[in-house]
Scaffold this motif. Structure first.
Motif, short mmCIF file in Angstrom:
data_model
loop_
_atom_site.label_atom_id
_atom_site.label_comp_id
_atom_site.label_asym_id
_atom_site.label_seq_id
_atom_site.Cartn_x
_atom_site.Cartn_y
_atom_site.Cartn_z
N ASP A 142 41.38 30.46 57.83
CA ASP A 142 41.72 29.94 56.52
C ASP A 142 42.16 31.10 55.63
O ASP A 142 41.35 31.93 55.23
CB ASP A 142 40.50 29.22 55.92
CG ASP A 142 40.83 28.54 54.60
OD1 ASP A 142 42.01 28.56 54.20
OD2 ASP A 142 39.91 28.00 53.97
N LYS A 143 43.47 31.17 55.33
CA LYS A 143 44.02 32.28 54.55
C LYS A 143 44.19 31.92 53.07
O LYS A 143 44.59 32.76 52.28
CB LYS A 143 45.38 32.69 55.12
CG LYS A 143 45.36 33.03 56.61
CD LYS A 143 44.47 34.21 56.92
CE LYS A 143 44.52 34.56 58.40
NZ LYS A 143 43.66 35.71 58.73
N LEU A 144 43.90 30.67 52.71
CA LEU A 144 44.04 30.25 51.31
C LEU A 144 42.91 30.85 50.48
O LEU A 144 41.73 30.67 50.80
CB LEU A 144 44.00 28.72 51.23
CG LEU A 144 44.04 28.12 49.81
CD1 LEU A 144 45.36 28.45 49.12
CD2 LEU A 144 43.84 26.60 49.89
N GLU A 145 43.28 31.57 49.43
CA GLU A 145 42.27 32.16 48.55
C GLU A 145 41.84 31.15 47.50
O GLU A 145 42.68 30.46 46.92
CB GLU A 145 42.82 33.43 47.90
CG GLU A 145 43.16 34.53 48.89
CD GLU A 145 43.50 35.84 48.22
OE1 GLU A 145 43.42 35.91 46.98
OE2 GLU A 145 43.86 36.79 48.94
N ILE A 146 40.53 31.07 47.27
CA ILE A 146 39.99 30.20 46.23
C ILE A 146 39.49 31.08 45.10
O ILE A 146 38.52 31.84 45.28
CB ILE A 146 38.83 29.32 46.78
CG1 ILE A 146 39.28 28.57 48.04
CG2 ILE A 146 38.37 28.34 45.70
CD1 ILE A 146 40.42 27.61 47.83
N TRP A 147 40.17 31.02 43.98
CA TRP A 147 39.85 31.91 42.87
C TRP A 147 38.94 31.23 41.86
O TRP A 147 39.09 30.04 41.58
CB TRP A 147 41.14 32.32 42.14
CG TRP A 147 42.01 33.27 42.89
CD1 TRP A 147 41.70 33.94 44.04
CD2 TRP A 147 43.34 33.67 42.54
NE1 TRP A 147 42.75 34.73 44.43
CE2 TRP A 147 43.78 34.59 43.54
CE3 TRP A 147 44.20 33.35 41.50
CZ2 TRP A 147 45.03 35.19 43.50
CZ3 TRP A 147 45.46 33.95 41.46
CH2 TRP A 147 45.87 34.86 42.45
N ASP A 148 38.02 32.01 41.29
CA ASP A 148 37.32 31.57 40.10
C ASP A 148 38.10 32.12 38.89
O ASP A 148 39.12 32.80 39.06
CB ASP A 148 35.85 32.04 40.10
CG ASP A 148 35.71 33.55 40.20
OD1 ASP A 148 36.70 34.28 39.94
OD2 ASP A 148 34.61 34.01 40.53
N ALA A 149 37.61 31.83 37.69
CA ALA A 149 38.37 32.20 36.49
C ALA A 149 38.54 33.72 36.38
O ALA A 149 39.63 34.22 36.07
CB ALA A 149 37.67 31.66 35.24
N GLU A 150 37.47 34.46 36.67
CA GLU A 150 37.53 35.92 36.53
C GLU A 150 38.53 36.53 37.50
O GLU A 150 39.35 37.36 37.13
CB GLU A 150 36.13 36.52 36.76
CG GLU A 150 36.08 38.03 36.60
CD GLU A 150 34.69 38.60 36.82
OE1 GLU A 150 34.55 39.83 36.73
OE2 GLU A 150 33.76 37.81 37.09
N ARG A 151 38.46 36.09 38.76
CA ARG A 151 39.38 36.63 39.76
C ARG A 151 40.81 36.25 39.44
O ARG A 151 41.74 37.06 39.59
CB ARG A 151 38.97 36.12 41.15
CG ARG A 151 39.94 36.47 42.26
CD ARG A 151 40.20 37.97 42.35
NE ARG A 151 41.23 38.29 43.33
CZ ARG A 151 42.00 39.38 43.28
NH1 ARG A 151 41.86 40.24 42.28
NH2 ARG A 151 42.90 39.60 44.21
N ALA B 58 38.99 27.38 34.47
CA ALA B 58 39.82 28.40 33.82
C ALA B 58 40.77 27.73 32.83
O ALA B 58 42.00 27.81 32.98
CB ALA B 58 40.59 29.18 34.87
N PRO B 59 40.23 27.04 31.80
CA PRO B 59 41.10 26.31 30.87
C PRO B 59 42.05 27.21 30.09
O PRO B 59 43.17 26.81 29.77
CB PRO B 59 40.10 25.61 29.94
CG PRO B 59 38.84 26.41 30.04
CD PRO B 59 38.80 26.93 31.44
N ALA B 60 41.62 28.44 29.78
CA ALA B 60 42.49 29.35 29.03
C ALA B 60 43.73 29.72 29.86
O ALA B 60 44.85 29.76 29.34
CB ALA B 60 41.72 30.60 28.63
N LEU B 61 43.52 29.95 31.16
CA LEU B 61 44.65 30.28 32.03
C LEU B 61 45.58 29.09 32.19
O LEU B 61 46.80 29.22 32.16
CB LEU B 61 44.15 30.72 33.41
CG LEU B 61 43.71 32.17 33.55
CD1 LEU B 61 43.17 32.41 34.95
CD2 LEU B 61 44.85 33.11 33.25
#
Length: 210
Positions: A62-71, A127-130
């Protein structure tokens, strides 16, 4: 989450202490529940720290990255080349798109020697701001970013072959695209029309050969 197992209690029932010890069980305390769930959580956090861009993955392929808001903030601020999909946990089309993004991520991993394209997904509600900064108003919305600048966007879902071709068009240079076409020609094969689409095309253009 793991459930705390019930433990034999030493509390004796009146009149038959032995029977009480065999049958009596106390209710798990809040402390039991928290301690039983601490170790798996700690392991998940440790895995996340070892690879901050990706949450724990169920498959080494699985190469799909799952980002949180900080990352996501850090990665987008770096101005790299990426395909980033904004979605939510409750969005049906987002669930449909995820396996297609996973295939795109694997395809991009094949060209990592000649092009570095990150494929990532993040929860827009985390990540609503993003999401607001990138004018995301529908889910899923997928952005193609070249050196941090948006060059294309898609609202909704498409099959992996279409995602690969869009990525090749907008993010890969000629060398990388040629390499991908040679290594994975299946992504560039023409997609046959569905029967209903063929009938519609025939009605629209009766003299056209399909």
């Amino acid at each position: 989450m793991p459930l705390a197992s019930s433990l034999t209690s030493a509390r004796a029932l009146r009149g038959d202490a032995a029977a009480a010890r065999a049958s009596s069980r106390r209710r798990p305390s809040a402390r039991d529940a928290s301690s039983s769930s601490l170790l798996p959580s700690a392991r998940r956090i440790a895995r996340g720290r070892s690879s901050p861009a990706v949450r724990a993955s169920g498959s080494p392929f699985d190469k799909l990255e799952i980002w949180d808001a900080e990352r996501a903030e850090c990665a987008l601020a770096e101005g790299g080349t990426a395909v980033v999909s904004f979605g939510t946990t409750w969005c049906g089309p987002c669930a449909v798109l995820k396996p297609e993004l996973e295939q795109l991520a694997r395809a991009m991993d094949d060209v990592r020697a000649v092009a570095d394209v990150v494929v990532a997904k993040l929860d827009a509600e985390e990540a609503p701001a993003l999401a607001s900064a990138h004018a995301v108003g529908a889910y899923p919305t997928t952005l193609w970013l070249r050196e941090g600048a948006e060059v294309h966007r898609l609202e909704g879902s498409l099959p992996a072959s279409a995602l690969v071709q869009l990525t090749a068009m907008h993010l890969l240079d000629a060398e990388a695209e040629e390499f991908l076409r040679a290594e994975q020609p299946k992504w560039f094969a023409p997609t046959p029309l569905e029967p209903m689409e063929m009938a519609s095309a025939s009605r629209a253009a009766p003299g056209m050969l399909i």
